[in-house]
Scaffold this motif. Structure first.
Motif, PDB file in Angstrom:
ATOM      1  N   SER A  18       0.828  -1.219   0.000  1.00 46.95           N
ATOM      2  CA  SER A  18       0.000   0.000   0.000  1.00 46.95           C
ATOM      3  C   SER A  18       0.859   1.264   0.000  1.00 46.95           C
ATOM      4  O   SER A  18       0.714   2.127  -0.869  1.00 46.95           O
ATOM      5  CB  SER A  18      -0.903   0.056   1.232  1.00 46.95           C
ATOM      6  OG  SER A  18      -1.736  -1.056   1.302  1.00 46.95           O
ATOM      7  N   GLU A  37       9.196   3.431   7.530  1.00 52.77           N
ATOM      8  CA  GLU A  37       8.980   1.996   7.767  1.00 52.77           C
ATOM      9  C   GLU A  37       9.786   1.567   8.989  1.00 52.77           C
ATOM     10  O   GLU A  37      10.981   1.859   9.083  1.00 52.77           O
ATOM     11  CB  GLU A  37       9.396   1.207   6.504  1.00 52.77           C
ATOM     12  CG  GLU A  37       9.558  -0.286   6.670  1.00 52.77           C
ATOM     13  CD  GLU A  37       8.286  -1.022   7.094  1.00 52.77           C
ATOM     14  OE1 GLU A  37       7.245  -0.840   6.449  1.00 52.77           O
ATOM     15  OE2 GLU A  37       8.345  -1.776   8.076  1.00 52.77           O
ATOM     16  N   ARG A  47       9.688 -10.862   3.576  1.00 53.52           N
ATOM     17  CA  ARG A  47       8.498 -11.289   4.334  1.00 53.52           C
ATOM     18  C   ARG A  47       7.557 -12.072   3.403  1.00 53.52           C
ATOM     19  O   ARG A  47       7.098 -11.567   2.394  1.00 53.52           O
ATOM     20  CB  ARG A  47       7.801 -10.033   4.865  1.00 53.52           C
ATOM     21  CG  ARG A  47       6.654 -10.281   5.776  1.00 53.52           C
ATOM     22  CD  ARG A  47       6.228  -9.012   6.494  1.00 53.52           C
ATOM     23  NE  ARG A  47       6.262  -7.825   5.657  1.00 53.52           N
ATOM     24  CZ  ARG A  47       6.209  -6.573   6.118  1.00 53.52           C
ATOM     25  NH1 ARG A  47       6.141  -6.350   7.401  1.00 53.52           N
ATOM     26  NH2 ARG A  47       6.233  -5.559   5.289  1.00 53.52           N
ATOM     27  N   ARG A  49       4.303 -13.638   2.114  1.00 57.03           N
ATOM     28  CA  ARG A  49       2.855 -13.430   2.203  1.00 57.03           C
ATOM     29  C   ARG A  49       2.210 -14.148   1.024  1.00 57.03           C
ATOM     30  O   ARG A  49       2.865 -14.894   0.324  1.00 57.03           O
ATOM     31  CB  ARG A  49       2.541 -11.927   2.133  1.00 57.03           C
ATOM     32  CG  ARG A  49       3.075 -11.114   3.321  1.00 57.03           C
ATOM     33  CD  ARG A  49       2.013 -10.942   4.363  1.00 57.03           C
ATOM     34  NE  ARG A  49       2.383 -10.174   5.531  1.00 57.03           N
ATOM     35  CZ  ARG A  49       2.417  -8.845   5.598  1.00 57.03           C
ATOM     36  NH1 ARG A  49       2.201  -8.118   4.519  1.00 57.03           N
ATOM     37  NH2 ARG A  49       2.680  -8.247   6.730  1.00 57.03           N
ATOM     38  N   GLN A 106       3.930 -11.519  -3.047  1.00 57.59           N
ATOM     39  CA  GLN A 106       3.781 -10.131  -2.586  1.00 57.59           C
ATOM     40  C   GLN A 106       5.135  -9.475  -2.340  1.00 57.59           C
ATOM     41  O   GLN A 106       5.323  -8.302  -2.624  1.00 57.59           O
ATOM     42  CB  GLN A 106       2.938 -10.107  -1.307  1.00 57.59           C
ATOM     43  CG  GLN A 106       2.759  -8.718  -0.744  1.00 57.59           C
ATOM     44  CD  GLN A 106       1.745  -8.695   0.395  1.00 57.59           C
ATOM     45  OE1 GLN A 106       0.672  -9.272   0.267  1.00 57.59           O
ATOM     46  NE2 GLN A 106       2.077  -8.049   1.477  1.00 57.59           N
ATOM     47  N   ASP A 291      -4.192  -3.068   4.654  1.00 54.70           N
ATOM     48  CA  ASP A 291      -4.409  -3.826   5.892  1.00 54.70           C
ATOM     49  C   ASP A 291      -4.646  -2.934   7.118  1.00 54.70           C
ATOM     50  O   ASP A 291      -5.168  -3.413   8.127  1.00 54.70           O
ATOM     51  CB  ASP A 291      -3.202  -4.735   6.176  1.00 54.70           C
ATOM     52  CG  ASP A 291      -3.316  -6.086   5.481  1.00 54.70           C
ATOM     53  OD1 ASP A 291      -4.083  -6.178   4.501  1.00 54.70           O
ATOM     54  OD2 ASP A 291      -2.641  -7.037   5.909  1.00 54.70           O
TER      55      ASP A 291
HETATM   56  N1  APR Z   1       5.595   2.855  11.566  1.00 56.26           N
HETATM   57  C1  APR Z   1       6.065   2.579  10.320  1.00 56.26           C
HETATM   58  N2  APR Z   1       5.791   1.429   9.671  1.00 56.26           N
HETATM   59  C2  APR Z   1       5.006   0.546  10.272  1.00 56.26           C
HETATM   60  C3  APR Z   1       4.466   0.769  11.562  1.00 56.26           C
HETATM   61  C4  APR Z   1       4.801   1.990  12.202  1.00 56.26           C
HETATM   62  N3  APR Z   1       4.346   2.283  13.431  1.00 56.26           N
HETATM   63  N4  APR Z   1       3.719  -0.294  11.905  1.00 56.26           N
HETATM   64  C5  APR Z   1       3.781  -1.159  10.879  1.00 56.26           C
HETATM   65  N5  APR Z   1       4.552  -0.673   9.891  1.00 56.26           N
HETATM   66  C6  APR Z   1       4.881  -1.279   8.595  1.00 56.26           C
HETATM   67  C7  APR Z   1       5.023  -2.785   8.613  1.00 56.26           C
HETATM   68  O1  APR Z   1       6.322  -3.192   9.023  1.00 56.26           O
HETATM   69  C8  APR Z   1       4.759  -3.123   7.156  1.00 56.26           C
HETATM   70  O2  APR Z   1       5.941  -3.128   6.387  1.00 56.26           O
HETATM   71  O3  APR Z   1       3.805  -1.050   7.712  1.00 56.26           O
HETATM   72  C9  APR Z   1       3.853  -2.015   6.667  1.00 56.26           C
HETATM   73  C10 APR Z   1       2.442  -2.498   6.358  1.00 56.26           C
HETATM   74  O4  APR Z   1       2.514  -3.382   5.263  1.00 56.26           O
HETATM   75  P1  APR Z   1       1.505  -4.610   5.067  1.00 56.26           P
HETATM   76  O5  APR Z   1       1.245  -5.253   6.376  1.00 56.26           O
HETATM   77  O6  APR Z   1       2.064  -5.438   3.967  1.00 56.26           O
HETATM   78  O7  APR Z   1       0.131  -3.903   4.634  1.00 56.26           O
HETATM   79  P2  APR Z   1      -0.293  -3.275   3.230  1.00 56.26           P
HETATM   80  O8  APR Z   1       0.836  -2.518   2.630  1.00 56.26           O
HETATM   81  O9  APR Z   1      -1.582  -2.604   3.459  1.00 56.26           O
HETATM   82  O10 APR Z   1      -0.493  -4.508   2.286  1.00 56.26           O
HETATM   83  C11 APR Z   1      -1.602  -5.342   2.364  1.00 56.26           C
HETATM   84  O11 APR Z   1      -0.348  -7.223   3.081  1.00 56.26           O
HETATM   85  O12 APR Z   1      -0.810  -8.642   4.871  1.00 56.26           O
HETATM   86  C12 APR Z   1      -0.879  -8.477   3.522  1.00 56.26           C
HETATM   87  O13 APR Z   1      -2.809  -9.709   2.953  1.00 56.26           O
HETATM   88  C13 APR Z   1      -2.274  -8.460   3.079  1.00 56.26           C
HETATM   89  O14 APR Z   1      -1.673  -8.697   0.877  1.00 56.26           O
HETATM   90  C14 APR Z   1      -2.143  -7.737   1.809  1.00 56.26           C
HETATM   91  C15 APR Z   1      -1.132  -6.724   2.016  1.00 56.26           C
END
Ligand code: APR
Ligand code: PHB
Length: 397
Positions: A18, A37, A47, A49, A106, A291
């Motif tokens: 995202s 990040e 990671r 996924r 992913q 997410d």
């Molecule tokens: N500050 C900065 N980064 C953060 C924080 C924070 N406080 N908390 C979490 N993160 C980071 C995580 O380490 C991760 O790299 O935010 C990122 C979120 O990425 P994803 O969990 O992959 O979420 P998203 O980018 O919305 O992608 C959705 O991920 O879990 C899968 O099934 C889901 O395929 C979908 C995708």
């Protein structure tokens, strides 16, 4: 130690699909952003996924110029198999919808987006992505000048921005920063035990198997790497799953013989199953995407695709704001995204309900479940319903 404030147009929290896609689409529109990040670059690139892209997701990445490797290495699929009572039934996705899906991990999407952001950012006066940041917090999001504070390399920073992209996943800090959240949730009484194995895929297409012992899924990452999943308990102890037990259970549930090759297992993990929607996707100038706002169980392979769809809307809304000054599209962000999110939720919940073993299920429910699978595999109308959701519903914007 405090540093001088940094300034960008859009501050983005999280370098998953995202946050990275948002940053990249904004860059293409001439809008500056910084991605923060908590993890290291290596961590987010490794990671493991899910890995299934709808046709519209592939088109989005292609239009954004980040799909060269995806087109070279991704595996295009024209159908899937549903297997129950030991018999396989093909759902011909492409015949039914004219569309395809593509298998591409992913983390490969993440690697491609990071490479594109870093290449573009090298020409800028600030780094496009800061990895390993700590203590990230958002401030003044309901005013015209939101801020993000964080620590990087032992130094406290303030990032001044016009907007904040809350792309920090399910466990991030952005959603909890919003008051009075409207949340809808379902937790399932099972999880998936997933492995990566150095072995040829069982079949060219994915196999979704319903078995009395529980669900199993045979998918892949390449022609030499299989990705295999087994329904397990939510608190499953991996120590109780030596490789031999995993293979025996996969053979049993998939009903496979020698076509299920037992290669070296080089990754094992448990994926929890949850349906979750936070309808409050915006608070002032803070926007939640992916997410951070919604989770689906992986049975419909919708997680990354829903995230990409959110980002299309958000990027377009911000683009219009900077081009014309209007906020109409941003004001409709949640409403537009939620229509598609709820359809993705419905589909993921339905696939999950149809294919898993529910403990305590009575024989009536079991027979209805099998009748549903039978119907979906024999009625062209029902198959089309499954197929059009699986390959991806149209984008709203
Ligand atoms: N500050 C900065 N980064 C953060 C924080 C924070 N406080 N908390 C979490 N993160 C980071 C995580 O380490 C991760 O790299 O935010 C990122 C979120 O990425 P994803 O969990 O992959 O979420 P998203 O980018 O919305 O992608 C959705 O991920 O879990 C899968 O099934 C889901 O395929 C979908 C995708
Ligand atoms: C995967 O390849 O990891 C995958 C594919 C389809 C799903 C879930 C996961 O439904």
């Amino acid at each position: 130690m405090s540093a001088t404030p940094l300034r960008t147009q859009v501050g983005i929290i999280g370098a998953g699909p995202s946050g990275l896609l948002l940053s990249h689409l904004l860059h293409l529109a001439g809008i500056d952003s910084v991605v923060l990040e908590t993890r290291s670059r290596d961590y987010v690139e490794q990671r493991v996924r899910a890995g299934l892209l709808e046709q519209g997701s592939v088109e989005t990445l292609t239009e954004a110029g980040v799909a060269d490797r995806l087109h070279r290495e991704g595996l295009v699929h024209h159908g899937i198999e549903l297997r129950f009572d030991g018999v396989g039934h093909r759902i011909p996705l492409t015949d039914l919808t004219g569309k395809v899906v593509t298998i591409y991990g992913q983390q490969e999407v993440v690697k491609d987006l990071i490479a594109a952001r870093l290449a573009a950012g090298a020409r800028r006066d600030h780094a496009p992505i800061l990895f390993e940041v700590e203590d990230v917090a958002v401030h003044d999001v309901t005013g015209a000048a939101p801020r993000i504070t964080f620590r990087h390399g032992g130094v406290d920073h303030v990032l001044d921005c016009d907007f904040i992209g809350g792309c920090d996943g399910f466990h991030g800090i952005c959603r909890p920063a919003i008051p009075d959240l409207a949340i809808y949730e379902r937790v399932y009484p099972f999880a998936w035990l997933g492995i990566l194995s150095r072995s040829r895929p069982v079949s060219e297409e994915l196999i979704y198997a319903r078995h009395a012992e529980g669900f199993a899924l045979a998918t892949m990452r390449s022609n030499i790497v299989s990705r295999l999943y087994l329904q397990c308990a939510p608190d499953e102890d991996l120590a109780l799953w030596p490789d031999e037990r995993i293979w025996a259970e996969l053979h049993r549930r998939l009903g496979c013989g020698a076509e299920l090759e037992e290669g070296e297992i080089f990754q094992k993990g448990v994926t929890p199953m949850r349906s979750f929607v936070c309808e409050t996707m915006r608070h002032g100038r803070l926007f939640l995407a992916g997410d951070a706002a919604h989770i689906v169980p992986p049975t419909g392979a919708k997680g990354m695709n829903l995230a990409i769809a959110d980002i299309r809307v958000l990027a377009r809304g911000l683009e219009r704001f900077y081009a014309k000054g209007g906020t109409e599209l941003l004001d409709r962000y949640a409403e537009i995204c939620l229509r598609r999110i709820w359809k993705g939720q419905r589909f993921s919940w339905w696939m999950t309900s149809m294919l898993h073993r529910f403990d305590g299920e009575d024989p009536f429910e079991h027979r209805v479940q099998v009748a549903e699978l039978d119907y979906v595999s024999t009625s062209r109308a029902a198959m089309t319903t499954l197929a059009e959701n699986y390959v991806g519903l149209p984008f709203e914007v």
